[in-house]
Design a protein around this motif. Structure first.
Motif, short mmCIF file in Angstrom:
data_model
loop_
_atom_site.label_atom_id
_atom_site.label_comp_id
_atom_site.label_asym_id
_atom_site.label_seq_id
_atom_site.Cartn_x
_atom_site.Cartn_y
_atom_site.Cartn_z
N MET A 172 0.86 -1.10 -0.06
CA MET A 172 0.08 0.15 0.05
C MET A 172 0.85 1.25 -0.16
O MET A 172 0.53 2.35 -0.71
N LEU A 176 0.42 4.26 -2.54
CA LEU A 176 0.01 5.53 -2.49
C LEU A 176 1.04 6.46 -3.22
O LEU A 176 0.56 7.48 -3.39
N ALA A 194 -5.40 3.33 0.76
CA ALA A 194 -4.06 2.80 1.26
C ALA A 194 -4.01 2.31 2.84
O ALA A 194 -3.97 1.28 3.30
N THR A 198 -4.75 -1.38 4.60
CA THR A 198 -3.73 -1.88 5.43
C THR A 198 -4.32 -2.15 6.76
O THR A 198 -3.97 -3.26 7.49
N VAL A 279 1.81 5.88 5.81
CA VAL A 279 0.57 4.68 6.14
C VAL A 279 1.10 4.38 7.39
O VAL A 279 -0.14 4.26 8.08
#
Lengths: 598, 88
Positions: A172, A176, A194, A198, A279
């Motif tokens: 992710m 991203l 994203a 996750t 993230v």
């Protein structure tokens, strides 16, 4: 004692230290003046020097200093000495030293044209201080890389429920970066996709545990269940020491983490490192916020998750291994670094934040305020490990405690614990990839002229990874952590020393920085020597006697690093003392001469 | 309302600000490259025929002061590699 009382005491101390002590220093000693132009205003270039709103800068600075340090340190310290010494050091450290170190590094830079600590050290102390700082930074990074890769590999190997979340985190992060910088998707929708995926992967971790257990089993079957390396680990069997094994699955995870960090080191920053950090931030921030709220509410709603489980005090010198010593002084003060005081903050604050300070009146709320906020993170980690009922590794106890706090909000225990494990691994993982990136650059900068192949980013990254894996194979990440803590706190002492010398050169009262300098300097040098002693008698001797080359070489390397750090500290101490005396005498003479002139 | 605005700024500082900074850094790198290509022959590096440099000069002039300061400043390695992304 329970979690709510600890949170209340922590918050009250922070409030008093900020309003009664920090503000007074800012007003009477530093005499911050909103009318004086800051480097951000004077040299505005739109990028590095950029006057920035204080609230934005507070968020930015806090995120830049808050990471795995306060969490890991509190976990280890509570396991070794009990929760009370760790709690007292966190509170006293941040109130009298931590905020002073962070704030004064920003002040020093703002009042010196936005120059970094090393540039000021070059001018105020001696040119060689700058070179020594390089040495510090490289070994500091090597030690923390070894400690973090070791912790993560052990946690991933032992917790198959975390694997899916970590794999999706990396994927992710890559997605991203692609969405933001290539497909020009807005930050909000890209974040929702994203971070949302996750989160789902992390929460689905317990459902995939069986699959990943088989995955680990497959690797272990390659050697017929035999270990790759056997070593003596003094931290096992309740810190009495026992034989330990590095299985193929653990090596696989260590190598997988290293490959990830290698990619983070050599790829463009926007492609991987930055989006993965972003993230990861959301995962960790969510877990920590829920945890802090859960720790406060748990006492009232679900008392069983907020009751302290480990003893308040375990002893002044807990036995760690057959020949080890672990005296509370100096070891506690380097084991818990970032939640109480950290040199990294000063280094970053002097170049990253100081050049964006819009007004001198912002220096205190940003420099000291962010440090006090990080103290709360350290306090939460300490509470989590203190209430964690599960035995086993300190990390498992921490995840159990934090999971308990999160479960106050209705999330089922196993899922809450999965989120807590993920938060821990994520915060360590995202930092580690940056560490390798910085190590690569430091190595090139330091030795690139002498050894031209080191200018190649792949060669420099590969060497950094191999060195870190060698340290991991010694299997004793607690010593690695304590050596890192020693280097980190020594950097804080150096920063405070610089501030003391600068205050003396300005004829100001230097006590608020000078007293912590002395304490941190002698404490950190002492702690590094104690760790070198422990490494020799607890790791090198038993492993060398048994003819185990890898842990013996790894521990010998760590001892050499420890001695180099001590030598560097002594040089800086001597140079610093000379500079301090020079400036003190000069300002003293000026003060005596002033009435005569008048 | 002031508290809400402060909270919004704080959250922006935590999240989007680093992307904005990175975009600014990227733009500066491109500008530096542009200036080097345009003014290279003035410092002995004939990157581009002077006629084109002269035509581009009006676009470069406003950036020269910042560029000069940026080039002259002694940079540490830890400000060149995105240490501002995360602490330890």
């Amino acid at each position: 004692m329970n979690a709510l009382i600890a949170v209340i005491i922590g918050a009250a101390v922070v409030y008093l230290a900020y309003t009664r002590y920090a503000r007074r220093i800012d007003r009477n000693v530093i005499q911050s003046d909103p009318r004086r132009a800051t480097p951000a205003v004077l040299y505005m270039d739109g990028v590095d020097f950029m006057p920035t709103n204080r609230n934005i800068l507070f968020g930015y600075h806090f995120k830049s200093i808050a990471a795995a340090g306060p969490i890991v340190g509190a976990i280890v310290a509570a396991s070794l000495w009990g929760w009370l010494p760790a709690f007292i050091w966190l509170v006293v450290g941040v109130s009298f030293m931590g905020w002073a170190s962070d704030y004064s590094a920003i002040v020093l830079s703002v009042r010196n044209d936005g120059n970094s600590l090393s540039a000021v050290a070059h001018r105020l102390i001696s040119p060689r201080t700058r070179t020594i700082l390089f040495l510090f930074i490289f070994f500091y990074l090597l030690l923390i890389a070894g400690a973090f890769v070791g912790i993560m590999a052990q946690t991933l190997d032992a917790q198959p429920r975390t694997h899916l979340g970590m794999i999706l985190l990396v994927l992710m992060g890559l997605l991203l970066g692609q969405m933001l910088y290539r497909w020009r998707v807005g930050l909000l929708p890209a974040t929702i996709v994203a971070v949302g995926i996750t989160f789902l992967a992390i929460l689905a971790g317990p459902l995939t545990e069986g699959f990943f257990q088989g995955f680990n089993g497959f690797f272990n079957s390659l050697t017929g269940g035999a270990p790759i390396v056997t070593y003596f680990d003094p931290t096992l069997a309740g810190f009495k020491g026992a034989e330990a094994e590095i299985m193929p699955s653990l090596l696989f995870w260590a190598v997988a983490i290293s490959v990830f960090c290698y990619a983070g080191s050599v790829l463009p920053i926007w492609r991987m490192a930055q989006p993965v950090v972003y993230v990861g931030f959301w995962i960790t921030a969510t877990a920590m916020l829920l945890g802090l709220a859960g720790a406060s509410l748990g006492t009232l709603i679900k008392p069983e998750v907020a009751a302290f489980q480990i003893p308040a005090f375990k002893g002044w010198n807990p036995q760690l291994g057959p020949a080890g010593v672990m005296p509370l002084w100096p070891m506690l003060f380097v084991t818990i670094a970032c939640g109480a005081i950290s040199g990294w903050h000063s280094l970053f604050g002097s170049v990253g934040t100081a050049r964006q300070i819009e007004s001198e009146s912002d220096m205190l709320p940003i420099g000291a305020g962010a440090m006090f906020a990080e103290f709360l993170l350290g306090l939460l980690a300490l509470l989590a490990v203190t209430v964690g009922a599960k035995g086993g590794s300190p990390v498992a106890t921490f995840a159990s405690g934090l999971g308990g706090f999160i479960s106050v909000f209705g999330l089922r225990g196993e899922y809450a614990e999965s989120l807590a494990f993920a938060a821990f691994i994520v915060i360590v993982l995202v930092v580690t990839q940056l560490i390798f990136r910085i190590m690569r650059v430091t190595l090139t900068e330091w030795l690139g002229e002498l050894v031209p192949p080191l200018r190649n980013q792949h060669v420099a990254s590969f060497i950094s990874v191999v060195l870190a894996i060698l340290l991991v194979m010694t299997g004793t990440w607690i010593y690695l952590w304590q050596l890192f803590g020693g280097a980190n706190q020594l950097m804080a002492a150096l920063s405070l020393l610089l501030v003391t010398i600068w205050l003396a050169s300005q004829g100001k009262n230097w006590a608020f920085a000078g007293v912590p300098t002395l304490f941190m300097y002698f404490t950190t040098v002492g702690s590094i020597l104690v760790t070198a002693y422990n490494l020799y008698y607890n790791v090198y001797v038993p492993n060398a006697a048994a003819g185990r080359a890898v842990p013996a070489i790894g521990s010998a390397l760590m001892i050499i690093v420890a001695l180099l750090l001590v030598a560097a500290a002594l040089l800086i101490g001597v140079d610093g003392a000379r500079a301090f005396l020079k400036y003190s005498r000069r300002t003293g003479r000026a003060a005596e001469a002033a009435p005569a002139r008048g | 309302m002031a508290s809400l605005a402060a909270l919004k700024d704080f959250l922006y500082g935590l999240t989007g600000y680093e992307f904005a900074r990175h975009a600014l850094e990227t733009r500066r790198e491109l500008e530096t490259l542009f200036i080097a290509a345009t003014l290279g022959d003035l410092v002995g590096v004939p990157v581009m025929p002077p006629i084109f440099s002269l035509r581009l000069l009006p676009y470069v002039v406003p950036e020269i002061a910042k560029w000069k300061r940026e080039m002259a400043r002694n940079k540490e390695l830890w400000e060149r590699e995105e240490l501002d992304l995360h602490g330890i």
